[in-house]
Design an enzyme around this catalytic site. Structure first.
Site, short mmCIF file in Angstrom:
data_model
loop_
_atom_site.label_atom_id
_atom_site.label_comp_id
_atom_site.label_asym_id
_atom_site.label_seq_id
_atom_site.Cartn_x
_atom_site.Cartn_y
_atom_site.Cartn_z
CE LYS A 21 5.78 9.09 -14.74
NZ LYS A 21 6.12 7.77 -15.26
N GLY A 93 4.36 3.54 -19.74
CA GLY A 93 5.10 2.32 -19.76
C GLY A 93 4.79 1.44 -18.51
NE ARG A 121 8.68 3.27 -22.89
CZ ARG A 121 8.37 3.79 -21.86
NH1 ARG A 121 7.55 4.55 -21.68
NH2 ARG A 121 9.32 3.46 -20.78
CG ASP A 314 12.37 7.85 -14.82
OD1 ASP A 314 12.90 7.49 -15.84
OD2 ASP A 314 11.56 7.56 -14.28
CE LYS A 341 13.91 4.40 -18.92
NZ LYS A 341 13.46 3.47 -17.87
NE ARG A 388 10.47 11.09 -15.91
CZ ARG A 388 9.73 11.72 -15.10
NH1 ARG A 388 9.74 12.74 -14.50
NH2 ARG A 388 8.79 10.73 -14.45
O1 SPQ Z 1 6.03 4.94 -17.01
P1 SPQ Z 1 6.89 5.12 -17.88
O2 SPQ Z 1 6.39 5.74 -19.03
O3 SPQ Z 1 7.87 4.03 -18.50
O4 SPQ Z 1 7.86 6.40 -17.18
C1 SPQ Z 1 9.07 6.71 -16.92
C2 SPQ Z 1 9.31 7.99 -16.79
O5 SPQ Z 1 10.16 8.67 -17.37
O6 SPQ Z 1 8.30 8.83 -16.14
C3 SPQ Z 1 10.29 6.02 -17.99
F1 SPQ Z 1 10.04 6.42 -18.91
O7 SPQ Z 1 9.54 6.24 -15.53
C4 SPQ Z 1 9.67 4.73 -15.32
C5 SPQ Z 1 11.05 4.54 -14.88
O8 SPQ Z 1 11.98 5.19 -15.85
C6 SPQ Z 1 8.89 4.22 -14.12
C7 SPQ Z 1 9.36 3.26 -13.32
C8 SPQ Z 1 8.16 2.49 -12.42
O9 SPQ Z 1 7.29 3.34 -11.90
O10 SPQ Z 1 8.38 1.28 -12.06
C9 SPQ Z 1 10.29 2.57 -13.57
C10 SPQ Z 1 11.33 3.02 -14.76
O11 SPQ Z 1 11.38 2.24 -15.80
P2 SPQ Z 1 12.22 0.85 -15.68
O12 SPQ Z 1 12.00 0.43 -17.24
O13 SPQ Z 1 13.41 1.15 -15.53
O14 SPQ Z 1 11.55 -0.08 -14.93
#
Ligand code: SPQ
Length: 429
Positions: A21, A93, A121, A314, A341, A388
Site C-alpha cells: 500500500k 491517512g 486523525r 501496522d 490509526k 486491520r
Molecule cells: O494510510 P493510513 O490510513 O495511515 O494506513 C496505515 C495502515 O494501517 O494501513 C495506518 F493506519 O498505515 C500507515 C502506517 O501506519 C502507512 C504509512 C505510510 O505509507 O507512510 C506509514 C505509517 O503511518 P505513520 O503515521 O507511522 O507514518
C-alpha cells in the site's frame, strides 16, 4: 456487512500477496510529479490507493488503470493544476498527509477531507512542520483536524526534529522540500519506513539518509520510472500468523516486500517460535523482496518495544492474535501511535480478543495479553471500520473453537479487497 467465519482445519497452498500500500501510493504521487510516463505493475487496487489515483486525476494527471498495470502520465514538478472540487481521500491517512506536503508548494489552492475516521486523525503533526516551511495551511479544531485548506505558496527548506517516528510526517516534509531551495531534512526518534527516500532516489532526486535523518535537495527533475510493487508485508502478516497458529498449515507467500524497515513482524514471529523461511530474495527499485514459507508451530509470548515498533506498527493487531494463541504473556510497549490509526487499535484489538475470551489489558503505551487459552466460540467482533481489525479478527476466528461473526467486515477493501476469497481458497477441505 456481517461475515460469519467457521474455524479452519488448516490452511495450505500458495498465495500472491496484494501490492504494498505504501509503495503503491508513492508510485502514483511521484509518477505524477515526474516528467514522462511511469509504468506500475503489482499495484494495490484497494480503496486507499484508488483515493490517491482520484486525487491526482483531479489535479490534471492522466492515469490509465488496467488489470495488468497502471500508467501515470507525469507532467513534472510544476504540472499539477487546481482541482475543481475538494479532494476526498476516503479512509487514507497516507494520502492526506503526503499530499499536504506536495500541495503546500503549488501555485493553487486545495481543500482536503476524508471519511469519519480521517476527520478524527491528527493532522497537526504535518501542519506544524509544513507551516515552519512557510506553508499556508489551516484545519478544523484549531488547526489540528481535517478538512484542511491549503493555499499554495513559496516554501523554505528547514531541518525538522520530529517528535514521532512517522513515515507520513517525514514524507510530508521531504515532499514539501522538493518545492524549496536547498536541503530539507527530517530527524525522527526511530527509523520509520523509508519507501519515500528509496523511490524518490530512483526517480532521480538528490536524497540522502544517515541513521534516522533523511534529507532532500529542492527542485529536482524527476523522471518517469518502471515500478514493480512488491506484495505488502503488512498484508502477508495475516497468513503468516494464520499459518503459524492453525495446526496443519503450510503456506507459501510469493513476492513479499522485505524492506528492513518493515520486517519486524518476521523477527517477532521467529522470536515467538514460528517456522518461517525466506527464499528467492532479490531487489527491485531499491526495495528488497522474496518468498516466504510458514508452517504451523507452537508459539510462546514475548516483549515488543522501542525501535522495533515502527518496523511492525501496522501488524500489532495481528501480532496480538498470535500472542493470544501463544503460551505465556506478551507485552507490547511504546505503541501509543496505535491510538491514532483508522481506529484506536489498542482498544479495538482488546475488545475483539476479549470476545474470544482472551485476557487483554490495555496499557498507556500498549497491550498485555495472557495467551494460551483456547479462543472461545460464538465471538461477535466489530471492525470499527478498520481494515486491520477486520482481518486480525478473521484470523482469530479461524483459530477459534467455533464460529464467529465480524461486523463491518467490508473495511478489508481498504488494503485487501479479495481477502476473504483468498483465505477461503487456502482452506483444507
Ligand atoms: O494510510 P493510513 O490510513 O495511515 O494506513 C496505515 C495502515 O494501517 O494501513 C495506518 F493506519 O498505515 C500507515 C502506517 O501506519 C502507512 C504509512 C505510510 O505509507 O507512510 C506509514 C505509517 O503511518 P505513520 O503515521 O507511522 O507514518
Amino acid at each position: 456487512m456481517k461475515q460469519r467465519i467457521e474455524p479452519s482445519r488448516g490452511l495450505r497452498g500458495t498465495l500472491t500477496i496484494p501490492g504494498d500500500k505504501s509503495i503503491s501510493h508513492r508510485s502514483i504521487m511521484f509518477g505524477s510529479l515526474a516528467e514522462g510516463d511511469t509504468e506500475i505493475t503489482g499495484f494495490l487496487y484497494g480503496d486507499d490507493c484508488l483515493s490517491t489515483v482520484g486525487a491526482f486525476r483531479s489535479m490534471g494527471i492522466a492515469i490509465d488503470v488496467t488489470d495488468e498495470k497502471i500508467v501515470v502520465h507525469g507532467k513534472g514538478l510544476h504540472g499539477l493544476t487546481e482541482p475543481d472540487n475538494y479532494i476526498d481521500v476516503g479512509n487514507s491517512g497516507t494520502t492526506i498527509r503526503l499530499i499536504s506536503g506536495i500541495l503546500a508548494g503549488q501555485a493553487f489552492n486545495t481543500v482536503l477531507t476524508g471519511d469519519d475516521s480521517i476527520r478524527k486523525r491528527p493532522m497537526g503533526r504535518v501542519m506544524k512542520p509544513l507551516s515552519a516551511m512557510g506553508a499556508k495551511i489551516t484545519g478544523r479544531k484549531n488547526n489540528t483536524l481535517a478538512p484542511l485548506a491549503i493555499e499554495g505558496t513559496a516554501l523554505q527548506a528547514i531541518h525538522y526534529d520530529s517528535p514521532v517516528a512517522s513515515a507520513q510526517v517525514k514524507s510530508a516534509v521531504l515532499l514539501a522540500g522538493l518545492y524549496a531551495d536547498g536541503w530539507t531534512s527530517v530527524t525522527e526518534p526511530s527509523l520509520s519506513r523509508n519507501h519515500t527516500e528509496l523511490m524518490l532516489k530512483s526517480f532521480g532526486a538528490e536524497i540522502e539518509s544517515e541513521g534516522t535523518t533523511a534529507r532532500v535537495k529542492g527542485n529536482p527533475q524527476l523522471k518517469g520510472q518502471i515500478i514493480e510493487v512488491p506484495g505488502d508485508i503488512s498484508s502477508a502478516a495475516y497468513p503468516l500468523v494464520a499459518g503459524s497458529i492453525i495446526p496443519g498449515s503450510e503456506l507459501h507467500l510469493k513476492n513479499v516486500g522485505l524492506n528492513p524497515t518493515r520486517t519486524g513482524i518476521i523477527d517477532v514471529l521467529l522470536d515467538m517460535g514460528a517456522d518461517i523461511t525466506i527464499s528467492n530474495e532479490r531487489t527491485s527499485g531499491g526495495e528488497k523482496m522474496g518468498d516466504l514459507t510458514v508452517r504451523s508451530a507452537k508459539l510462546h509470548g514475548t516483549t515488543i518495544a522501542g525501535d522495533l515498533i515502527p518496523r511492525l506498527v501496522d501488524e500489532i493487531p495481528v501480532i496480538a492474535v498470535a500472542a493470544a494463541c501463544a503460551e505465556g504473556v506478551t507485552e507490547i510497549h511504546d505503541a501509543q501511535e496505535l491510538k491514532v490509526k483508522e481506529s484506536n487499535r489498542l482498544e479495538t484489538v482488546a475488545q475483539g480478543l476479549r470476545a474470544f475470551g482472551c485476557e487483554v489489558e490495555v496499557l498507556d503505551d500498549g497491550l498485555r495479553i495472557a495467551g494460551g487459552k483456547p479462543l472461545q466460540a460464538d465471538a461477535v467482533c466489530n471492525s470499527f471500520g478498520d481494515h486491520r481489525i477486520a482481518m486480525s479478527m478473521t484470523i482469530a476466528a479461524l483459530a477459534a473453537e467455533g464460529a464467529a461473526e465480524i461486523e463491518q467486515f467490508e473495511a478489508v477493501s481498504v488494503s485487501w479487497p479479495s481477502f476473504w476469497a483468498d483465505i477461503q481458497g487456502l482452506e483444507v477441505k
